[in-house]
Write an enzyme that holds these catalytic residues in place. Structure first.
Site, mmCIF file in Angstrom:
data_model
loop_
_atom_site.group_PDB
_atom_site.id
_atom_site.type_symbol
_atom_site.label_atom_id
_atom_site.label_comp_id
_atom_site.label_asym_id
_atom_site.label_seq_id
_atom_site.Cartn_x
_atom_site.Cartn_y
_atom_site.Cartn_z
ATOM 1 N N HIS A 121 80.231 8.217 84.548
ATOM 2 C CA HIS A 121 81.552 7.702 84.900
ATOM 3 C C HIS A 121 81.746 6.324 84.290
ATOM 4 O O HIS A 121 80.819 5.720 83.765
ATOM 5 C CB HIS A 121 81.771 7.675 86.417
ATOM 6 C CG HIS A 121 80.959 6.666 87.160
ATOM 7 N ND1 HIS A 121 81.319 6.185 88.393
ATOM 8 C CD2 HIS A 121 79.793 6.040 86.868
ATOM 9 C CE1 HIS A 121 80.425 5.313 88.821
ATOM 10 N NE2 HIS A 121 79.492 5.217 87.921
ATOM 11 N N CYS A 170 79.681 -1.641 84.556
ATOM 12 C CA CYS A 170 80.188 -0.318 84.938
ATOM 13 C C CYS A 170 81.496 0.023 84.230
ATOM 14 O O CYS A 170 81.987 1.142 84.315
ATOM 15 C CB CYS A 170 80.377 -0.241 86.452
ATOM 16 S SG CYS A 170 78.827 -0.355 87.357
ATOM 17 N N HIS A 196 78.551 5.503 81.733
ATOM 18 C CA HIS A 196 77.152 5.369 82.138
ATOM 19 C C HIS A 196 76.911 6.414 83.224
ATOM 20 O O HIS A 196 77.862 6.946 83.801
ATOM 21 C CB HIS A 196 76.838 3.954 82.647
ATOM 22 C CG HIS A 196 77.514 3.602 83.931
ATOM 23 N ND1 HIS A 196 78.846 3.245 83.997
ATOM 24 C CD2 HIS A 196 77.052 3.575 85.200
ATOM 25 C CE1 HIS A 196 79.163 3.003 85.261
ATOM 26 N NE2 HIS A 196 78.101 3.199 86.016
ATOM 27 N N HIS A 216 74.524 8.349 86.565
ATOM 28 C CA HIS A 216 73.716 8.205 87.780
ATOM 29 C C HIS A 216 73.114 9.554 88.151
ATOM 30 O O HIS A 216 73.695 10.608 87.865
ATOM 31 C CB HIS A 216 74.567 7.729 88.957
ATOM 32 C CG HIS A 216 75.128 6.362 88.794
ATOM 33 N ND1 HIS A 216 74.382 5.225 88.978
ATOM 34 C CD2 HIS A 216 76.372 5.941 88.455
ATOM 35 C CE1 HIS A 216 75.141 4.159 88.767
ATOM 36 N NE2 HIS A 216 76.362 4.569 88.438
ATOM 37 N N ASP A 224 78.058 18.303 88.552
ATOM 38 C CA ASP A 224 76.772 18.142 87.871
ATOM 39 C C ASP A 224 76.925 18.199 86.359
ATOM 40 O O ASP A 224 77.569 19.100 85.820
ATOM 41 C CB ASP A 224 75.782 19.206 88.336
ATOM 42 C CG ASP A 224 74.360 18.927 87.857
ATOM 43 O OD1 ASP A 224 73.959 17.747 87.845
ATOM 44 O OD2 ASP A 224 73.657 19.893 87.489
ATOM 45 N N HIS A 225 76.326 17.218 85.682
ATOM 46 C CA HIS A 225 76.371 17.083 84.228
ATOM 47 C C HIS A 225 77.801 17.024 83.706
ATOM 48 O O HIS A 225 78.120 17.573 82.656
ATOM 49 C CB HIS A 225 75.561 18.193 83.548
ATOM 50 C CG HIS A 225 74.092 17.958 83.665
ATOM 51 N ND1 HIS A 225 73.386 18.313 84.792
ATOM 52 C CD2 HIS A 225 73.211 17.374 82.833
ATOM 53 C CE1 HIS A 225 72.117 17.961 84.623
ATOM 54 N NE2 HIS A 225 71.983 17.384 83.450
ATOM 55 N N GLU A 246 74.208 6.468 95.090
ATOM 56 C CA GLU A 246 74.455 6.268 93.666
ATOM 57 C C GLU A 246 73.154 5.836 92.987
ATOM 58 O O GLU A 246 72.889 6.201 91.847
ATOM 59 C CB GLU A 246 75.549 5.230 93.471
ATOM 60 C CG GLU A 246 76.051 5.139 92.052
ATOM 61 C CD GLU A 246 77.264 4.261 91.932
ATOM 62 O OE1 GLU A 246 78.344 4.804 91.614
ATOM 63 O OE2 GLU A 246 77.152 3.053 92.160
#
Length: 136
Positions: free
Chosen positions: A15, A34, A40, A42, A80-81, A125
């Site tokens: 994100h 960020c 980037h 998580h 996810d991904h 996070e």
């Protein structure tokens, strides 16, 4: 008697924290690293808890397999991904902060859980940074 059951899950996602209506400089001042234009990522950890009465017939509050399936369908498969900013419609105009992500997840799961149950979602996070939402 009310009991809480919990299911842990995880997803990996990228994100960028920024507001489209702010300049790069203002975004950078507020969101720092960020605000990276290249995003980037998580490794998010998720704990979903359901509180309710124990069913005298089954001995369950709810079947944990059902909760697992809901999390898989509503969160893991959709997040996810993924790049949250680009791939998840809920974040097209909503900054994907941990606070906003946990509310979006709670709303997705709430639609699938009977209102007789209380619902709490905790989203990590990082191992040290996490948020909690109970629908309040």
């Amino acid at each position: 008697m009310r009991v809480t059951i919990s299911r842990k899950a995880h997803f990996n996602a990228a994100h960028r924290l920024y507001r489209k209506d702010w300049s790069f400089e203002k975004n950078d001042a507020v969101f720092g690293k960020c605000n990276n234009p290249n995003f980037h990522g998580h490794n998010y950890e998720l704990i979903v808890s359901v509180t309710g009465a124990i069913n005298p017939e089954t001995g369950y509050v709810m079947d944990i397999k059902d909760l697992s399936d809901i999390i898989l369908e509503e969160v893991e498969r959709k997040f996810d991904h993924k790049n949250l900013n680009l791939d998840v419609p809920e974040f097209e105009n909503l900054n994907p902060t941990a606070e906003n992500i946990v509310v979006v997840i709670w709303n997705k799961i709430r639609k699938r859980i009977s209102l007789e149950f209380d619902l709490e979602v905790v989203l990590y996070e990082t191992p040290r940074n996490f948020v909690t939402y109970k629908g309040e």
